[in-house]
Design a protein around this motif. Structure first.
Motif, PDB file in Angstrom:
ATOM      1  N   ALA A  53     -11.871   5.946  -2.017  1.00  0.00           N
ATOM      2  CA  ALA A  53     -12.361   5.013  -2.968  1.00  0.00           C
ATOM      3  C   ALA A  53     -11.954   3.523  -3.267  1.00  0.00           C
ATOM      4  O   ALA A  53     -12.750   2.591  -3.324  1.00  0.00           O
ATOM      5  N   LEU A  54     -10.726   3.572  -2.774  1.00  0.00           N
ATOM      6  CA  LEU A  54     -10.191   2.235  -2.778  1.00  0.00           C
ATOM      7  C   LEU A  54     -10.407   1.161  -1.765  1.00  0.00           C
ATOM      8  O   LEU A  54      -9.825  -0.079  -1.556  1.00  0.00           O
ATOM      9  N   GLY A  55     -10.992   1.839  -0.666  1.00  0.00           N
ATOM     10  CA  GLY A  55     -11.441   0.974   0.463  1.00  0.00           C
ATOM     11  C   GLY A  55     -10.792   1.384   1.743  1.00  0.00           C
ATOM     12  O   GLY A  55     -11.046   0.439   2.738  1.00  0.00           O
ATOM     13  N   LEU A 114      11.955   1.724   6.423  1.00  0.00           N
ATOM     14  CA  LEU A 114      12.941   1.686   7.758  1.00  0.00           C
ATOM     15  C   LEU A 114      14.024   2.917   6.987  1.00  0.00           C
ATOM     16  O   LEU A 114      14.415   3.707   7.832  1.00  0.00           O
ATOM     17  N   GLU A 115      14.271   2.995   5.705  1.00  0.00           N
ATOM     18  CA  GLU A 115      15.124   4.246   5.343  1.00  0.00           C
ATOM     19  C   GLU A 115      14.259   5.527   5.955  1.00  0.00           C
ATOM     20  O   GLU A 115      15.030   6.548   6.156  1.00  0.00           O
ATOM     21  N   ALA A 116      13.108   5.416   5.521  1.00  0.00           N
ATOM     22  CA  ALA A 116      12.476   6.963   5.943  1.00  0.00           C
ATOM     23  C   ALA A 116      12.075   7.052   7.476  1.00  0.00           C
ATOM     24  O   ALA A 116      12.011   8.104   7.887  1.00  0.00           O
ATOM     25  N   GLU A 117      12.211   6.012   8.199  1.00  0.00           N
ATOM     26  CA  GLU A 117      12.014   5.935   9.500  1.00  0.00           C
ATOM     27  C   GLU A 117      10.444   5.982   9.859  1.00  0.00           C
ATOM     28  O   GLU A 117      10.160   6.332  10.805  1.00  0.00           O
ATOM     29  N   GLU A 118       9.577   6.082   9.009  1.00  0.00           N
ATOM     30  CA  GLU A 118       8.305   6.252   9.058  1.00  0.00           C
ATOM     31  C   GLU A 118       7.546   5.730   7.868  1.00  0.00           C
ATOM     32  O   GLU A 118       8.015   5.681   6.416  1.00  0.00           O
ATOM     33  N   ALA A 119       6.183   5.457   8.126  1.00  0.00           N
ATOM     34  CA  ALA A 119       5.307   5.271   7.132  1.00  0.00           C
ATOM     35  C   ALA A 119       3.643   5.259   7.589  1.00  0.00           C
ATOM     36  O   ALA A 119       3.607   5.348   8.779  1.00  0.00           O
ATOM     37  N   VAL A 120       2.885   5.332   6.454  1.00  0.00           N
ATOM     38  CA  VAL A 120       1.604   5.133   6.773  1.00  0.00           C
ATOM     39  C   VAL A 120       0.968   3.961   6.227  1.00  0.00           C
ATOM     40  O   VAL A 120       1.204   3.747   4.973  1.00  0.00           O
ATOM     41  N   ILE A 121      -0.014   3.385   6.937  1.00  0.00           N
ATOM     42  CA  ILE A 121      -0.618   1.954   6.588  1.00  0.00           C
ATOM     43  C   ILE A 121      -1.906   2.273   6.382  1.00  0.00           C
ATOM     44  O   ILE A 121      -2.750   2.581   7.398  1.00  0.00           O
ATOM     45  N   CYS A 122      -2.765   1.850   5.143  1.00  0.00           N
ATOM     46  CA  CYS A 122      -4.069   2.350   5.073  1.00  0.00           C
ATOM     47  C   CYS A 122      -4.746   0.790   5.468  1.00  0.00           C
ATOM     48  O   CYS A 122      -4.723  -0.274   4.672  1.00  0.00           O
ATOM     49  N   THR A 123      -5.494   0.904   6.500  1.00  0.00           N
ATOM     50  CA  THR A 123      -6.487  -0.528   6.853  1.00  0.00           C
ATOM     51  C   THR A 123      -7.760  -0.543   5.838  1.00  0.00           C
ATOM     52  O   THR A 123      -8.323   0.674   5.350  1.00  0.00           O
ATOM     53  N   GLY A 124      -7.845  -1.709   5.295  1.00  0.00           N
ATOM     54  CA  GLY A 124      -8.992  -1.878   4.453  1.00  0.00           C
ATOM     55  C   GLY A 124      -8.577  -1.931   3.104  1.00  0.00           C
ATOM     56  O   GLY A 124      -9.468  -1.968   2.267  1.00  0.00           O
ATOM     57  N   ALA A 125      -7.203  -1.310   2.735  1.00  0.00           N
ATOM     58  CA  ALA A 125      -7.022  -1.128   1.544  1.00  0.00           C
ATOM     59  C   ALA A 125      -5.610  -1.635   0.997  1.00  0.00           C
ATOM     60  O   ALA A 125      -5.321  -1.768  -0.178  1.00  0.00           O
ATOM     61  N   ALA A 126      -4.970  -2.257   2.001  1.00  0.00           N
ATOM     62  CA  ALA A 126      -3.646  -3.087   1.696  1.00  0.00           C
ATOM     63  C   ALA A 126      -2.654  -2.090   0.894  1.00  0.00           C
ATOM     64  O   ALA A 126      -2.157  -2.563   0.229  1.00  0.00           O
ATOM     65  N   LEU A 127      -2.652  -0.930   1.527  1.00  0.00           N
ATOM     66  CA  LEU A 127      -1.693   0.092   0.750  1.00  0.00           C
ATOM     67  C   LEU A 127      -0.935   0.849   1.951  1.00  0.00           C
ATOM     68  O   LEU A 127      -1.605   0.854   2.838  1.00  0.00           O
ATOM     69  N   GLY A 128       0.290   1.176   1.510  1.00  0.00           N
ATOM     70  CA  GLY A 128       1.188   1.836   2.330  1.00  0.00           C
ATOM     71  C   GLY A 128       1.856   3.250   1.514  1.00  0.00           C
ATOM     72  O   GLY A 128       2.024   3.064   0.622  1.00  0.00           O
ATOM     73  N   LEU A 129       2.080   3.995   2.475  1.00  0.00           N
ATOM     74  CA  LEU A 129       2.725   5.414   1.740  1.00  0.00           C
ATOM     75  C   LEU A 129       3.938   5.636   2.708  1.00  0.00           C
ATOM     76  O   LEU A 129       4.029   5.405   3.981  1.00  0.00           O
ATOM     77  N   VAL A 130       4.801   6.033   2.094  1.00  0.00           N
ATOM     78  CA  VAL A 130       6.313   5.961   2.519  1.00  0.00           C
ATOM     79  C   VAL A 130       6.774   7.473   2.200  1.00  0.00           C
ATOM     80  O   VAL A 130       6.534   7.714   0.763  1.00  0.00           O
ATOM     81  N   PRO A 131       7.112   8.497   2.961  1.00  0.00           N
ATOM     82  CA  PRO A 131       7.454   9.805   2.352  1.00  0.00           C
ATOM     83  C   PRO A 131       8.840  10.040   1.954  1.00  0.00           C
ATOM     84  O   PRO A 131       9.587   9.317   2.562  1.00  0.00           O
ATOM     85  N   GLU A 132       9.033  10.758   0.808  1.00  0.00           N
ATOM     86  CA  GLU A 132      10.447  10.831   0.186  1.00  0.00           C
ATOM     87  C   GLU A 132      10.515  12.462   0.228  1.00  0.00           C
ATOM     88  O   GLU A 132       9.798  13.280  -0.108  1.00  0.00           O
TER      89      GLU A 132
END
Length: 259
Positions: free
Chosen positions: A61-63, A91-109
């Motif tokens: 919904a956010l794009g 970098l601390e998590a050594e991974e992330a997900v980037i959302c295209t079209g929404a300019a948001l990212g997610l990092v797992p803890e």
């Protein structure tokens, strides 16, 4: 790298959901896998952590039009585009997900609790803004495939000169055993629905090269036992590890990048 990174699972099944290949609930189940629970916090419009099913719907919904993977390492911000605060967390998590079209990212803890053999794993994905810019150092799928083939040849040659057990028959046997286990798994999908066969092939090749690297790093046999020889082993493996990570990022992101 023999198992899927959590960011890869979220990106792959998130992309399958956006493309209409799977339902939100099926995507969430696949992403969680063997973990106990996944939640997402920091989502715009939400006051607290929410479940994956709701989070995926909110991101759409956010794009969000697709999900890419970042697998950064010190000195190599693979897949990242900033800002610095997000890059540091990834970098601390050594991974992330980037959302295209929404300019948001997610990092797992990731939090683990419980005795050996009965570990309870909970994952909180921290969502925050990212720069809408090209990701760092992401190759095309074709480039990644060529790099992997060359990296495997170079790694085995260099490691053989260092007298590392993981560079010869031990590595070959381990790769054969891994291939047999993969074939025996049968219906288990390497990637989510909607991914091309070439992406599956590249991801499997990356795992095999990663297996050689893991064997070499863990080998206590042969002549590479002194501090200087261990350093030489690490130097030989570092560029190969970079190639593996680049290939994994390319495989998971091919349906977004289209290359």
């Amino acid at each position: 790298m023999l198992t899927e990174p959590r960011s890869g699972m979220l990106a792959a099944w998130g992309n399958a959901l956006l493309a209409g290949f799977v339902s939100p609930d099926d995507a969430a189940v696949a992403i969680v896998g063997d973990d106990a629970v996944h939640r997402v916090t920091g989502l715009p419009g939400e006051s607290g952590p929410v479940g994956l099913t709701l989070a995926l719907g909110r991101l759409r919904a956010l794009g969000a039009t697709g999900f890419r993977v970042a697998l950064p390492a010190p000195g190599h911000p693979l897949g990242l585009s900033g800002p610095p605060e997000f890059n540091a967390r990834a970098l601390e998590a050594e991974e992330a997900v980037i959302c295209t079209g929404a300019a948001l990212g997610l990092v797992p803890e990731v939090t683990e609790a419980g005795p050996a053999g009965d570990v309870h794993v909970e994952v909180v994905w921290v969502c925050s803004p990212v720069r809408d810019a090209p990701p760092a150092d992401v190759p095309s799928l074709g480039e990644a495939e060529r790099e992997l083939a060359e990296a495997l040849r170079e790694a085995t040659e260099v490691l053989a000169k260092l007298d590392v057990a993981g560079s010869g028959p031990v590595a070959a046997a381990a790769i054969d055993a891994y291939r047999a286990r993969s074939e025996a798994a049968g219906a288990r999908e390497v990637l989510a629905p909607g991914y091309p066969a070439r992406a599956v092939r590249v991801l499997e090749m990356a795992r095999r090269v990663g297996l050689v690297v893991g064997l070499a790093r863990g080998s206590g046999h042969g002549g590479a036992v002194s501090a200087s020889e261990m350093w030489a082993r690490g130097e030989a493996l570092r560029p190969v590890e970079r190639v593996v990570r680049r290939a994994v990022v390319a495989a998971y992101g091919v349906v977004v990048e289209g290359v």
